[in-house]
Write a protein that holds these residues in place. Structure first.
Motif, PDB file in Angstrom:
ATOM      1  N   UNK A  35      68.255  44.275  48.192  1.00 29.39           N
ATOM      2  CA  UNK A  35      68.441  42.896  47.777  1.00 29.39           C
ATOM      3  C   UNK A  35      68.118  41.939  48.919  1.00 29.39           C
ATOM      4  N   UNK A  36      68.508  42.290  50.138  1.00 30.23           N
ATOM      5  CA  UNK A  36      68.235  41.414  51.286  1.00 30.23           C
ATOM      6  C   UNK A  36      66.742  41.253  51.514  1.00 30.23           C
ATOM      7  N   UNK A  37      65.985  42.319  51.324  1.00 24.72           N
ATOM      8  CA  UNK A  37      64.540  42.230  51.510  1.00 24.72           C
ATOM      9  C   UNK A  37      63.922  41.263  50.508  1.00 24.72           C
ATOM     10  N   UNK A  38      64.312  41.367  49.242  1.00 22.35           N
ATOM     11  CA  UNK A  38      63.812  40.443  48.230  1.00 22.35           C
ATOM     12  C   UNK A  38      64.306  39.025  48.478  1.00 22.35           C
ATOM     13  N   UNK A  39      65.561  38.916  48.863  1.00 23.91           N
ATOM     14  CA  UNK A  39      66.169  37.605  49.121  1.00 23.91           C
ATOM     15  C   UNK A  39      65.435  36.897  50.257  1.00 23.91           C
TER      16      UNK A  39
ATOM     17  N   UNK B 204      53.236  35.602  42.113  1.00 24.37           N
ATOM     18  CA  UNK B 204      52.798  36.707  41.256  1.00 24.37           C
ATOM     19  C   UNK B 204      53.249  38.050  41.818  1.00 24.37           C
ATOM     20  N   UNK B 205      53.272  38.157  43.122  1.00 25.56           N
ATOM     21  CA  UNK B 205      53.720  39.398  43.758  1.00 25.56           C
ATOM     22  C   UNK B 205      55.236  39.529  43.741  1.00 25.56           C
ATOM     23  N   UNK B 206      55.916  38.404  43.919  1.00 25.68           N
ATOM     24  CA  UNK B 206      57.366  38.426  44.118  1.00 25.68           C
ATOM     25  C   UNK B 206      58.174  38.510  42.825  1.00 25.68           C
ATOM     26  N   UNK B 207      57.843  37.679  41.838  1.00 27.87           N
ATOM     27  CA  UNK B 207      58.695  37.537  40.656  1.00 27.87           C
ATOM     28  C   UNK B 207      58.856  38.828  39.855  1.00 27.87           C
ATOM     29  N   UNK B 208      57.786  39.589  39.584  1.00 23.12           N
ATOM     30  CA  UNK B 208      58.004  40.841  38.852  1.00 23.12           C
ATOM     31  C   UNK B 208      58.939  41.799  39.578  1.00 23.12           C
ATOM     32  N   UNK B 209      58.873  41.819  40.900  1.00 21.94           N
ATOM     33  CA  UNK B 209      59.768  42.704  41.654  1.00 21.94           C
ATOM     34  C   UNK B 209      61.219  42.235  41.574  1.00 21.94           C
ATOM     35  N   UNK B 210      61.418  40.924  41.557  1.00 19.75           N
ATOM     36  CA  UNK B 210      62.776  40.403  41.376  1.00 19.75           C
ATOM     37  C   UNK B 210      63.313  40.780  40.000  1.00 19.75           C
ATOM     38  N   UNK B 211      62.481  40.607  38.987  1.00 27.41           N
ATOM     39  CA  UNK B 211      62.919  40.931  37.625  1.00 27.41           C
ATOM     40  C   UNK B 211      63.243  42.412  37.473  1.00 27.41           C
ATOM     41  N   UNK B 212      62.422  43.280  38.048  1.00 27.05           N
ATOM     42  CA  UNK B 212      62.695  44.707  37.969  1.00 27.05           C
ATOM     43  C   UNK B 212      63.955  45.063  38.750  1.00 27.05           C
ATOM     44  N   UNK B 213      64.182  44.375  39.866  1.00 29.14           N
ATOM     45  CA  UNK B 213      65.403  44.601  40.643  1.00 29.14           C
ATOM     46  C   UNK B 213      66.632  44.186  39.839  1.00 29.14           C
ATOM     47  N   UNK B 214      66.559  43.016  39.209  1.00 26.22           N
ATOM     48  CA  UNK B 214      67.680  42.566  38.384  1.00 26.22           C
ATOM     49  C   UNK B 214      67.869  43.459  37.172  1.00 26.22           C
ATOM     50  N   UNK B 215      66.808  44.145  36.782  1.00 27.26           N
ATOM     51  CA  UNK B 215      66.887  45.031  35.623  1.00 27.26           C
ATOM     52  C   UNK B 215      67.626  46.325  35.877  1.00 27.26           C
TER      53      UNK B 215
ATOM     54  N   UNK C 238      73.524  42.137  36.398  1.00 25.81           N
ATOM     55  CA  UNK C 238      73.099  41.850  37.761  1.00 25.81           C
ATOM     56  C   UNK C 238      73.375  40.451  38.290  1.00 25.81           C
ATOM     57  N   UNK C 239      73.448  39.403  37.455  1.00 28.75           N
ATOM     58  CA  UNK C 239      73.752  38.094  38.017  1.00 28.75           C
ATOM     59  C   UNK C 239      75.130  38.095  38.665  1.00 28.75           C
ATOM     60  N   UNK C 240      76.033  38.911  38.150  1.00 33.31           N
ATOM     61  CA  UNK C 240      77.346  39.046  38.773  1.00 33.31           C
ATOM     62  C   UNK C 240      77.273  39.930  40.010  1.00 33.31           C
ATOM     63  N   UNK C 241      76.445  40.976  39.945  1.00 28.39           N
ATOM     64  CA  UNK C 241      76.352  41.926  41.044  1.00 28.39           C
ATOM     65  C   UNK C 241      75.312  41.522  42.083  1.00 28.39           C
ATOM     66  N   UNK C 242      74.306  40.748  41.663  1.00 26.17           N
ATOM     67  CA  UNK C 242      73.171  40.428  42.537  1.00 26.17           C
ATOM     68  C   UNK C 242      72.901  38.929  42.513  1.00 26.17           C
ATOM     69  N   UNK C 243      73.953  38.171  42.769  1.00 25.97           N
ATOM     70  CA  UNK C 243      73.879  36.718  42.644  1.00 25.97           C
ATOM     71  C   UNK C 243      72.862  36.111  43.602  1.00 25.97           C
ATOM     72  N   UNK C 244      72.723  36.676  44.793  1.00 26.82           N
ATOM     73  CA  UNK C 244      71.840  36.088  45.802  1.00 26.82           C
ATOM     74  C   UNK C 244      70.404  36.026  45.296  1.00 26.82           C
ATOM     75  N   UNK C 245      69.889  37.138  44.797  1.00 24.14           N
ATOM     76  CA  UNK C 245      68.516  37.178  44.305  1.00 24.14           C
ATOM     77  C   UNK C 245      68.387  36.408  42.985  1.00 24.14           C
TER      78      UNK C 245
END
Length: 291
Positions: free
Chosen positions: A40-44, A109-120, A128-135
């Motif tokens: 999460x920190x890397x994406x954040x 284009x590079x970042x958003x799909x990876x964020x969505x898959x991470x939240x998935x 995930x919004x509760x568990x991964x609020x930062x991203x």
């Protein structure tokens, strides 16, 4: 244990109980985000670095000065090489500005799909919004930027006019070693500008490509949109909190992205997005709750 987004959404939205999406939401974590894992920190950090560029991009777009007069003079007297050269010099400056918009779209284009898959990815059935609020908050800020950029672009037809002239004149200056935008990139930039809402279109295309590999990515968008809606509906923030404006923009951005990505769109009975609730929120509830 990790669960798939498909399984998660069926449990969280069983019986359309959207309140489950915000049962663990903590406003304090939204205001003071702290990544919980190295992933999460890397994406954040990557999202933060990208978003740091957005004020300058929006400022460049807001204060964009088209080269209409120079282009008109060059086109009215095509045999006057001095007018053509002057117009090209001026429009080249704007081509550089436009190129920065396109290059930033490639970052998203590079970042958003990876964020969505991470939240998935969910753990222990917590959304995930509760568990991964930062991203999740960074995704909201990206949506806010995309909506604002596209709004400003729609009001500035000079961008396309300038770049069209630049491309037409490019062949005469192809040997110039100082050209920032060359023909290969110019073709892609023209396609970018041709879209009515270029930033959202860029995101929708790349997410659609990701959808071909993993259809659960649209489920992640849907749950994000529904969560933003429930944050507003449940008054998770005080009425005067500016977070509400960010959340409503994120909700709208997610719905648009879903509609552009999901083959059936968002407006159908089987849609996982609570589109009726979203429309009511925008039309009536939000103005009433957050005047």
């Amino acid at each position: 244990p990790l669960t798939t987004m498909g399984g998660l959404i069926s449990r969280l939205l069983s019986g359309k109980d959207y309140s489950a999406l915000v049962s663990d939401f903590e406003p304090e974590k939204w205001h003071n985000p702290s990544p919980a894992t190295p992933e999460e920190k890397e994406l954040y950090d990557e999202a933060c670095a990208a978003l740091e560029k957005t004020p300058d991009l929006l400022d460049s777009l807001t204060n964009y000065k088209p080269c209409s007069d120079f282009i008109r003079q060059a086109m009215n007297d095509p045999d006057n090489e001095e007018n053509e050269e002057t117009a090209f010099v001026e429009v080249t400056k704007n081509a550089g500005i436009i190129a920065t918009f396109w290059r930033f779209s490639k970052e998203l284009e590079s970042l958003v799909p990876r964020i969505l898959m991470f939240l998935g990815k969910a753990e222990d059935d917590h959304y995930p919004v509760s568990e991964k609020t930062a991203v999740a908050k960074k995704l909201a800020e990206i949506f806010q930027f995309v909506l604002r950029f596209d709004e400003l672009k729609m009001l500035r037809p000079g961008l396309q006019n300038d770049f069209s002239f630049y491309r037409r004149s490019l062949s005469k200056h192809a040997q110039d070693p100082d050209l920032e935008v060359r023909d290969d990139d110019a073709s892609f930039i023209s396609l970018f500008l041709a879209a009515h809402i270029p930033m959202m279109t860029a995101l929708s295309k790349t997410v659609a490509n990701a959808y071909n590999d993993d259809e659960d990515i649209t489920q992640s968008i849907a749950v994000f949109a529904n969560t933003m809606h429930m944050i507003l509906k449940n008054k998770c923030f005080a009425a005067e909190d500016k977070a509400n404006l960010l959340v409503v923009r994120a909700m709208v951005g997610a719905v648009i992205l879903f509609d552009h990505t999901e083959p059936e769109g968002v407006f159908h009975k089987r849609s996982p997005v609570n589109i009726v609730g979203v429309c009511k929120m925008l039309q009536r509830t939000f103005p009433e709750l957050y005047p």
